[in-house]
Design an enzyme around this catalytic site. Structure first.
Site, PDB file in Angstrom:
ATOM      1  N   HIS A 107      -1.498  -1.362  -3.907  1.00  0.00           N
ATOM      2  CA  HIS A 107      -2.660  -1.557  -3.491  1.00  0.00           C
ATOM      3  C   HIS A 107      -2.434   0.107  -3.311  1.00  0.00           C
ATOM      4  O   HIS A 107      -1.971   0.556  -2.528  1.00  0.00           O
ATOM      5  CB  HIS A 107      -2.642  -1.885  -2.383  1.00  0.00           C
ATOM      6  CG  HIS A 107      -3.448  -1.822  -1.121  1.00  0.00           C
ATOM      7  ND1 HIS A 107      -4.355  -2.368  -1.480  1.00  0.00           N
ATOM      8  CD2 HIS A 107      -4.034  -1.025  -0.918  1.00  0.00           C
ATOM      9  CE1 HIS A 107      -5.800  -2.673  -0.458  1.00  0.00           C
ATOM     10  NE2 HIS A 107      -5.902  -1.785   0.023  1.00  0.00           N
TER      11      HIS A 107
ATOM     12  N   MET B  48      -9.903   7.394  -0.191  1.00  0.00           N
ATOM     13  CA  MET B  48     -10.730   7.572   0.819  1.00  0.00           C
ATOM     14  C   MET B  48     -11.363   8.826  -0.079  1.00  0.00           C
ATOM     15  O   MET B  48     -10.166  10.078  -0.436  1.00  0.00           O
ATOM     16  CB  MET B  48      -9.622   7.752   2.187  1.00  0.00           C
ATOM     17  CG  MET B  48      -8.959   6.455   2.601  1.00  0.00           C
ATOM     18  SD  MET B  48      -8.217   7.033   3.574  1.00  0.00           S
ATOM     19  CE  MET B  48      -6.790   4.850   4.108  1.00  0.00           C
TER      20      MET B  48
ATOM     21  N   MET C 291      -9.778  -6.194   6.412  1.00  0.00           N
ATOM     22  CA  MET C 291      -9.294  -5.237   6.979  1.00  0.00           C
ATOM     23  C   MET C 291      -9.325  -5.832   8.300  1.00  0.00           C
ATOM     24  O   MET C 291     -10.523  -5.945   9.323  1.00  0.00           O
ATOM     25  CB  MET C 291     -10.868  -3.939   7.387  1.00  0.00           C
ATOM     26  CG  MET C 291     -11.240  -3.015   6.451  1.00  0.00           C
ATOM     27  SD  MET C 291      -9.664  -2.748   5.199  1.00  0.00           S
ATOM     28  CE  MET C 291      -8.528  -1.886   6.460  1.00  0.00           C
TER      29      MET C 291
ATOM     30  N   ASP D 176      -5.288  -6.389   5.931  1.00  0.00           N
ATOM     31  CA  ASP D 176      -5.070  -5.056   5.179  1.00  0.00           C
ATOM     32  C   ASP D 176      -5.777  -4.418   6.295  1.00  0.00           C
ATOM     33  O   ASP D 176      -6.198  -4.387   7.041  1.00  0.00           O
ATOM     34  CB  ASP D 176      -6.341  -4.332   3.747  1.00  0.00           C
ATOM     35  CG  ASP D 176      -5.623  -3.085   4.163  1.00  0.00           C
ATOM     36  OD1 ASP D 176      -4.811  -2.724   4.369  1.00  0.00           O
ATOM     37  OD2 ASP D 176      -6.313  -2.527   3.122  1.00  0.00           O
ATOM     38  N   GLY D 177      -4.117  -4.560   7.253  1.00  0.00           N
ATOM     39  CA  GLY D 177      -3.813  -3.354   8.901  1.00  0.00           C
ATOM     40  C   GLY D 177      -2.934  -4.057   9.227  1.00  0.00           C
ATOM     41  O   GLY D 177      -2.969  -5.501   9.888  1.00  0.00           O
TER      42      GLY D 177
ATOM     43  N   SER E 192       0.981  -1.088   0.016  1.00  0.00           N
ATOM     44  CA  SER E 192      -0.099   0.087   0.070  1.00  0.00           C
ATOM     45  C   SER E 192       0.993   1.034   0.004  1.00  0.00           C
ATOM     46  O   SER E 192       1.153   1.375   0.658  1.00  0.00           O
ATOM     47  CB  SER E 192      -0.616   0.239   1.264  1.00  0.00           C
ATOM     48  OG  SER E 192      -1.062   1.273   1.248  1.00  0.00           O
TER      49      SER E 192
ATOM     50  N   GLY F 213      -2.644   4.539   8.192  1.00  0.00           N
ATOM     51  CA  GLY F 213      -1.626   3.457   7.924  1.00  0.00           C
ATOM     52  C   GLY F 213      -1.382   3.442   9.478  1.00  0.00           C
ATOM     53  O   GLY F 213      -1.282   4.205  10.243  1.00  0.00           O
TER      54      GLY F 213
ATOM     55  N   MET G 201     -12.366   3.243  -0.371  1.00  0.00           N
ATOM     56  CA  MET G 201     -13.186   3.777   0.912  1.00  0.00           C
ATOM     57  C   MET G 201     -13.645   5.016   0.694  1.00  0.00           C
ATOM     58  O   MET G 201     -13.270   5.720   0.670  1.00  0.00           O
ATOM     59  CB  MET G 201     -11.730   3.693   2.102  1.00  0.00           C
ATOM     60  CG  MET G 201     -10.924   2.268   2.612  1.00  0.00           C
ATOM     61  SD  MET G 201      -9.587   2.456   3.091  1.00  0.00           S
ATOM     62  CE  MET G 201      -8.580   2.872   1.803  1.00  0.00           C
TER      63      MET G 201
ATOM     64  N   ASP H 213      -5.284   2.899  -1.363  1.00  0.00           N
ATOM     65  CA  ASP H 213      -6.233   3.261  -0.916  1.00  0.00           C
ATOM     66  C   ASP H 213      -6.943   4.945  -0.966  1.00  0.00           C
ATOM     67  O   ASP H 213      -6.109   5.805  -0.857  1.00  0.00           O
ATOM     68  CB  ASP H 213      -5.587   3.302   0.049  1.00  0.00           C
ATOM     69  CG  ASP H 213      -5.153   2.145   0.518  1.00  0.00           C
ATOM     70  OD1 ASP H 213      -5.769   1.142   1.335  1.00  0.00           O
ATOM     71  OD2 ASP H 213      -3.947   2.027   1.552  1.00  0.00           O
TER      72      ASP H 213
ATOM     73  N   GLY I 137      -8.631   3.646   7.388  1.00  0.00           N
ATOM     74  CA  GLY I 137      -9.099   5.694   7.441  1.00  0.00           C
ATOM     75  C   GLY I 137      -7.075   5.746   7.608  1.00  0.00           C
ATOM     76  O   GLY I 137      -7.202   6.833   7.430  1.00  0.00           O
TER      77      GLY I 137
ATOM     78  N   SER J 240       2.972   0.800   5.618  1.00  0.00           N
ATOM     79  CA  SER J 240       4.608   1.230   7.055  1.00  0.00           C
ATOM     80  C   SER J 240       5.703   0.411   7.228  1.00  0.00           C
ATOM     81  O   SER J 240       5.890   1.075   7.602  1.00  0.00           O
ATOM     82  CB  SER J 240       3.253   2.108   8.566  1.00  0.00           C
ATOM     83  OG  SER J 240       2.906   0.870   8.333  1.00  0.00           O
TER      84      SER J 240
ATOM     85  N   HIS K 155      -8.220  -0.029  -3.654  1.00  0.00           N
ATOM     86  CA  HIS K 155      -9.447   0.342  -2.233  1.00  0.00           C
ATOM     87  C   HIS K 155     -10.054   1.002  -2.404  1.00  0.00           C
ATOM     88  O   HIS K 155     -10.091   2.356  -1.169  1.00  0.00           O
ATOM     89  CB  HIS K 155      -8.486  -0.700  -1.233  1.00  0.00           C
ATOM     90  CG  HIS K 155      -9.564  -0.853  -0.269  1.00  0.00           C
ATOM     91  ND1 HIS K 155      -8.737  -0.859   1.278  1.00  0.00           N
ATOM     92  CD2 HIS K 155     -10.620  -0.887   0.220  1.00  0.00           C
ATOM     93  CE1 HIS K 155      -9.444  -0.995   1.898  1.00  0.00           C
ATOM     94  NE2 HIS K 155     -10.502  -0.706   1.886  1.00  0.00           N
TER      95      HIS K 155
HETATM   96  C1  DX5 Z   1      -6.623   1.848   5.558  1.00  0.00           C
HETATM   97  C2  DX5 Z   1      -5.925   1.169   4.264  1.00  0.00           C
HETATM   98  C3  DX5 Z   1      -4.587   0.572   4.744  1.00  0.00           C
HETATM   99  C4  DX5 Z   1      -3.118   1.110   4.983  1.00  0.00           C
HETATM  100  C5  DX5 Z   1      -2.901   0.089   5.396  1.00  0.00           C
HETATM  101  O1  DX5 Z   1      -7.119   2.137   5.370  1.00  0.00           O
HETATM  102  O2  DX5 Z   1      -6.683   0.197   3.732  1.00  0.00           O
HETATM  103  O3  DX5 Z   1      -4.033  -0.032   2.933  1.00  0.00           O
HETATM  104  O4  DX5 Z   1      -2.059   1.391   4.050  1.00  0.00           O
HETATM  105  O5  DX5 Z   1      -0.993   0.219   6.553  1.00  0.00           O
HETATM  106  P1  DX5 Z   1      -0.444  -0.011   7.387  1.00  0.00           P
HETATM  107  O6  DX5 Z   1      -0.226  -1.476   6.965  1.00  0.00           O
HETATM  108  O7  DX5 Z   1       0.558   0.840   7.742  1.00  0.00           O
HETATM  109  O8  DX5 Z   1      -1.112  -0.733   8.464  1.00  0.00           O
HETATM  110 ZN    ZN Z   2      -5.942  -0.876   2.215  1.00  0.00          ZN
END
Ligand code: DX5
Ligand code: ZN
Length: 214
Positions: A33, A37, A137, A171-172, A8, A144, A68, A35, A142, A194, A66
């Site tokens: 990936h 938002m 999830m 994811d997460g 991501s 990372g 959101m 994200d 929202g 991250s 993805h």
């Molecule tokens: C958050 C995202 C994730 C995020 C994951 O809403 O959907 O893809 O980037 O980040 P990490 O790996 O830092 O948890």
């Molecule tokens: Zn994501």
């Protein structure tokens, strides 16, 4: 079962992506990936299809969006046109998930459905034979850098029992310390954000995740 790393780029400096994304792919990442938002479904606003389209000029790697967002279907065509091969939307964001999945498939892209941590597996039971991928999830969407919520792993186990062949994405909070329990639960596609930036280099970060695959 094939295992995939889906980095991501949410936590990356977006102005560096033209060099960082090719590095991730060269190191062994399978799919990028993205994200997306909208400031409504989740508080932050990230980026839209223009970034996906621009990234397409710098890599041939597959990309997934993805979404959101509320009204996810409003964005489908733009991300397909931008070159995303998989579109993932949230079950919580629409009353018409079945129709939206059929639409994506009719456009020749893969359809993924995402579940927030508090959403039970039952919410997607009637879709499980229609989708190409379920994204579980393991944090609240929202941001990372949040720690994985352990209770969400049980949902992966249940989905795996329902569809032994399905791509199940997590994811997460994925990093080399949480990876073994996530694999044990039955996931095979891993979004990592991250952690890749915390690793000594992107290449070493990718290597430690790939090294944890069965
Ligand atoms: C958050 C995202 C994730 C995020 C994951 O809403 O959907 O893809 O980037 O980040 P990490 O790996 O830092 O948890
Ligand atoms: Zn994501």
């Amino acid at each position: 079962m094939n295992y995939h790393l889906a980095p991501s780029i949410l936590s990356f400096d977006l102005t560096t992506l033209s060099t960082e994304v090719p590095r991730l792919v060269a190191a062994g990442a399978s799919i990028i990936h993205l994200d997306v938002m909208d400031g409504q479904f989740v508080p932050p606003i990230t980026f839209g299809d223009v970034l996906a389209s621009n990234l397409r000029q710098h890599t041939n790697a597959p990309m997934e969006a993805h979404l959101m967002t509320v009204t996810p279907d409003r964005h489908f065509d733009a991300f397909i046109k931008a070159g995303c091969k998989r579109i993932i939307f949230h079950i919580e964001a629409t009353a018409h998930a079945h129709r939206l999945v059929q639409y994506l498939k009719s456009q020749g892209v893969e359809a993924g459905i995402a579940l927030n941590p508090a959403t039970p597996v039952e919410a997607i039971e009637n879709l499980i034979n229609e989708v190409d991928l379920v994204l579980v999830m393991t944090i609240n969407p929202g941001w990372g850098g949040q720690p994985l919520l352990p209770f969400t792993l049980e949902k992966i186990k249940r989905i795996r029992a329902m569809r032994p062949d399905l791509d199940i994405e997590v994811d997460g909070g994925v990093d080399p310390t949480t990876l073994p329990e996530i694999i044990k639960a039955g996931a095979n596609v891993f979004v990592v954000g991250s952690y890749l930036l915390r690793a000594p280099s992107l290449e070493e970060g990718v290597k430690s995740i790939l090294g944890g695959f069965p």
